[in-house]
Design a protein around this motif. Structure first.
Motif, PDB file in Angstrom:
ATOM      1  N   ALA A  66      23.330  -1.952  -2.078  1.00 41.20           N
ATOM      2  CA  ALA A  66      22.407  -2.052  -0.943  1.00 41.20           C
ATOM      3  C   ALA A  66      21.815  -0.685  -0.622  1.00 41.20           C
ATOM      4  CB  ALA A  66      23.141  -2.606   0.276  1.00 41.20           C
ATOM      5  N   LEU A  67      20.696  -0.714   0.051  1.00 43.48           N
ATOM      6  CA  LEU A  67      20.062   0.518   0.497  1.00 43.48           C
ATOM      7  C   LEU A  67      21.018   1.266   1.421  1.00 43.48           C
ATOM      8  CD1 LEU A  67      16.568  -0.981   1.320  1.00 43.48           C
ATOM      9  CD2 LEU A  67      17.211   0.308  -0.724  1.00 43.48           C
ATOM     10  N   GLU A  68      20.926   2.580   1.405  1.00 45.80           N
ATOM     11  CA  GLU A  68      21.785   3.388   2.262  1.00 45.80           C
ATOM     12  C   GLU A  68      21.023   3.783   3.518  1.00 45.80           C
ATOM     13  OE1 GLU A  68      23.780   6.625   0.362  1.00 45.80           O
ATOM     14  OE2 GLU A  68      23.926   5.515  -1.521  1.00 45.80           O
ATOM     15  N   ALA A  69      21.646   3.558   4.652  1.00 45.34           N
ATOM     16  CA  ALA A  69      21.031   3.942   5.919  1.00 45.34           C
ATOM     17  C   ALA A  69      20.793   5.445   5.932  1.00 45.34           C
ATOM     18  CB  ALA A  69      21.935   3.533   7.079  1.00 45.34           C
ATOM     19  N   GLY A  70      19.661   5.842   6.471  1.00 45.89           N
ATOM     20  CA  GLY A  70      19.340   7.253   6.571  1.00 45.89           C
ATOM     21  C   GLY A  70      18.620   7.831   5.369  1.00 45.89           C
ATOM     22  N   THR A  71      18.399   7.024   4.333  1.00 44.94           N
ATOM     23  CA  THR A  71      17.673   7.501   3.157  1.00 44.94           C
ATOM     24  C   THR A  71      16.228   7.814   3.544  1.00 44.94           C
ATOM     25  OG1 THR A  71      19.039   6.174   1.676  1.00 44.94           O
ATOM     26  CG2 THR A  71      16.915   6.908   0.820  1.00 44.94           C
ATOM     27  N   VAL A  72      15.766   8.973   3.155  1.00 42.41           N
ATOM     28  CA  VAL A  72      14.386   9.353   3.438  1.00 42.41           C
ATOM     29  C   VAL A  72      13.476   8.625   2.456  1.00 42.41           C
ATOM     30  CG1 VAL A  72      12.740  11.262   3.537  1.00 42.41           C
ATOM     31  CG2 VAL A  72      15.108  11.598   4.294  1.00 42.41           C
ATOM     32  N   LEU A  73      12.513   7.910   2.981  1.00 48.53           N
ATOM     33  CA  LEU A  73      11.596   7.133   2.152  1.00 48.53           C
ATOM     34  C   LEU A  73      10.263   7.861   2.025  1.00 48.53           C
ATOM     35  CD1 LEU A  73      12.251   3.574   3.621  1.00 48.53           C
ATOM     36  CD2 LEU A  73      13.337   4.665   1.653  1.00 48.53           C
ATOM     37  N   PRO A  74       9.578   7.659   0.886  1.00 46.20           N
ATOM     38  CA  PRO A  74       8.259   8.267   0.737  1.00 46.20           C
ATOM     39  C   PRO A  74       7.248   7.595   1.666  1.00 46.20           C
ATOM     40  CG  PRO A  74       8.720   6.816  -1.109  1.00 46.20           C
ATOM     41  CD  PRO A  74       9.973   6.877  -0.281  1.00 46.20           C
ATOM     42  N   LYS A  75       6.091   8.232   1.812  1.00 45.01           N
ATOM     43  CA  LYS A  75       5.030   7.657   2.635  1.00 45.01           C
ATOM     44  C   LYS A  75       4.641   6.297   2.054  1.00 45.01           C
ATOM     45  CE  LYS A  75       0.353   8.420   4.232  1.00 45.01           C
ATOM     46  NZ  LYS A  75      -0.859   9.223   4.116  1.00 45.01           N
ATOM     47  N   PRO A  76       4.589   5.253   2.880  1.00 43.53           N
ATOM     48  CA  PRO A  76       4.257   3.927   2.364  1.00 43.53           C
ATOM     49  C   PRO A  76       2.833   3.841   1.827  1.00 43.53           C
ATOM     50  CG  PRO A  76       4.625   3.859   4.740  1.00 43.53           C
ATOM     51  CD  PRO A  76       4.834   5.266   4.301  1.00 43.53           C
ATOM     52  N   GLU A  77       2.686   3.079   0.771  1.00 42.14           N
ATOM     53  CA  GLU A  77       1.378   2.814   0.175  1.00 42.14           C
ATOM     54  C   GLU A  77       1.284   1.321  -0.098  1.00 42.14           C
ATOM     55  OE1 GLU A  77       0.826   5.114  -3.349  1.00 42.14           O
ATOM     56  OE2 GLU A  77       1.355   6.996  -2.359  1.00 42.14           O
ATOM     57  N   GLY A  78       0.073   0.803  -0.090  1.00 43.32           N
ATOM     58  CA  GLY A  78      -0.129  -0.612  -0.376  1.00 43.32           C
ATOM     59  C   GLY A  78       0.267  -0.952  -1.807  1.00 43.32           C
ATOM     60  N   ILE A  79       0.871  -2.104  -1.977  1.00 43.81           N
ATOM     61  CA  ILE A  79       1.277  -2.563  -3.305  1.00 43.81           C
ATOM     62  C   ILE A  79       0.234  -3.521  -3.863  1.00 43.81           C
ATOM     63  CG2 ILE A  79       3.048  -3.790  -4.621  1.00 43.81           C
ATOM     64  CD1 ILE A  79       4.089  -1.190  -3.473  1.00 43.81           C
ATOM     65  N   PHE A  80      -0.207  -4.436  -3.032  1.00 48.51           N
ATOM     66  CA  PHE A  80      -1.147  -5.457  -3.455  1.00 48.51           C
ATOM     67  C   PHE A  80      -2.487  -5.239  -2.754  1.00 48.51           C
ATOM     68  CE2 PHE A  80       3.122  -7.299  -3.518  1.00 48.51           C
ATOM     69  CZ  PHE A  80       3.233  -7.581  -4.867  1.00 48.51           C
ATOM     70  N   PRO A  81      -3.590  -5.326  -3.490  1.00 51.54           N
ATOM     71  CA  PRO A  81      -4.894  -5.146  -2.842  1.00 51.54           C
ATOM     72  C   PRO A  81      -5.179  -6.286  -1.875  1.00 51.54           C
ATOM     73  CG  PRO A  81      -5.165  -5.829  -5.133  1.00 51.54           C
ATOM     74  CD  PRO A  81      -3.694  -5.607  -4.910  1.00 51.54           C
ATOM     75  N   ARG A  82      -5.910  -5.968  -0.851  1.00 47.68           N
ATOM     76  CA  ARG A  82      -6.290  -6.986   0.134  1.00 47.68           C
ATOM     77  C   ARG A  82      -7.195  -8.012  -0.535  1.00 47.68           C
ATOM     78  NH1 ARG A  82      -6.325  -7.111   5.726  1.00 47.68           N
ATOM     79  NH2 ARG A  82      -5.601  -4.952   5.723  1.00 47.68           N
ATOM     80  N   PHE A  83      -6.933  -9.295  -0.290  1.00 53.54           N
ATOM     81  CA  PHE A  83      -7.745 -10.360  -0.865  1.00 53.54           C
ATOM     82  C   PHE A  83      -9.022 -10.495  -0.046  1.00 53.54           C
ATOM     83  CE2 PHE A  83      -9.108 -14.815  -0.768  1.00 53.54           C
ATOM     84  CZ  PHE A  83      -9.396 -14.989  -2.111  1.00 53.54           C
ATOM     85  N   VAL A  84     -10.141 -10.513  -0.736  1.00 58.32           N
ATOM     86  CA  VAL A  84     -11.439 -10.726  -0.094  1.00 58.32           C
ATOM     87  C   VAL A  84     -12.064 -11.935  -0.768  1.00 58.32           C
ATOM     88  CG1 VAL A  84     -13.713  -9.769   0.364  1.00 58.32           C
ATOM     89  CG2 VAL A  84     -11.702  -8.271   0.361  1.00 58.32           C
ATOM     90  N   ASP A  85     -12.341 -12.953   0.030  1.00 59.36           N
ATOM     91  CA  ASP A  85     -12.949 -14.171  -0.480  1.00 59.36           C
ATOM     92  C   ASP A  85     -14.450 -13.930  -0.608  1.00 59.36           C
ATOM     93  OD1 ASP A  85     -13.759 -16.698  -1.160  1.00 59.36           O
ATOM     94  OD2 ASP A  85     -12.751 -17.703   0.519  1.00 59.36           O
ATOM     95  N   ASP A  86     -14.942 -13.858  -1.846  1.00 59.22           N
ATOM     96  CA  ASP A  86     -16.359 -13.598  -2.104  1.00 59.22           C
ATOM     97  C   ASP A  86     -17.279 -14.636  -1.475  1.00 59.22           C
ATOM     98  OD1 ASP A  86     -15.769 -11.283  -3.505  1.00 59.22           O
ATOM     99  OD2 ASP A  86     -15.663 -12.320  -5.435  1.00 59.22           O
ATOM    100  N   GLU A  87     -16.794 -15.865  -1.376  1.00 59.49           N
ATOM    101  CA  GLU A  87     -17.622 -16.922  -0.794  1.00 59.49           C
ATOM    102  C   GLU A  87     -17.850 -16.704   0.699  1.00 59.49           C
ATOM    103  OE1 GLU A  87     -16.198 -20.807  -1.753  1.00 59.49           O
ATOM    104  OE2 GLU A  87     -16.148 -20.378  -3.894  1.00 59.49           O
ATOM    105  N   GLU A  88     -16.851 -16.139   1.388  1.00 60.29           N
ATOM    106  CA  GLU A  88     -16.989 -15.915   2.822  1.00 60.29           C
ATOM    107  C   GLU A  88     -17.848 -14.706   3.135  1.00 60.29           C
ATOM    108  OE1 GLU A  88     -13.463 -15.971   5.152  1.00 60.29           O
ATOM    109  OE2 GLU A  88     -12.677 -17.747   4.146  1.00 60.29           O
TER     110      GLU A  88
END
Length: 90
Positions: A66-88
């Motif tokens: 399991a993850l260890e409490a207190g672990t310093v995490l890197p700056k968050p970045e998006g994993i999946f691109p935002r979905f944009v519906d071309d029809e809308e």
């Protein structure tokens, strides 16, 4: 909504820590499960959780890894691109 971390931060910081840890641990397990199907996305999720390379196998799918409490995490970045519906947008 009752467990919203932004709300708990003011009302119950200790509970907020538990909620965020549970969320991060769930994301870790999901990333391990989907790794065979989405290797690069899973790797990016595990990178953001600071999961060591040796702990990215199904053998690490337990409380001992399991993850260890207190672990310093890197700056968050998006994993999946935002979905944009071309029809809308047209």
């Amino acid at each position: 909504d009752h467990q919203a971390p932004w709300k708990l931060r003011k009302e119950d910081p200790e509970r907020m820590n538990v909620v965020l840890f549970t969320l991060a641990e769930t994301i870790r397990m999901l990333a391990l499960i989907v790794q065979p199907f989405m290797p690069s996305s899973s790797a990016r999720m595990l990178d953001q959780l600071a999961v060591a390379e040796h702990a990215r196998t199904f053998e690490a799918f337990d409380a001992a890894h399991a993850l260890e409490a207190g672990t310093v995490l890197p700056k968050p970045e998006g994993i999946f691109p935002r979905f944009v519906d071309d029809e809308e947008t047209a």
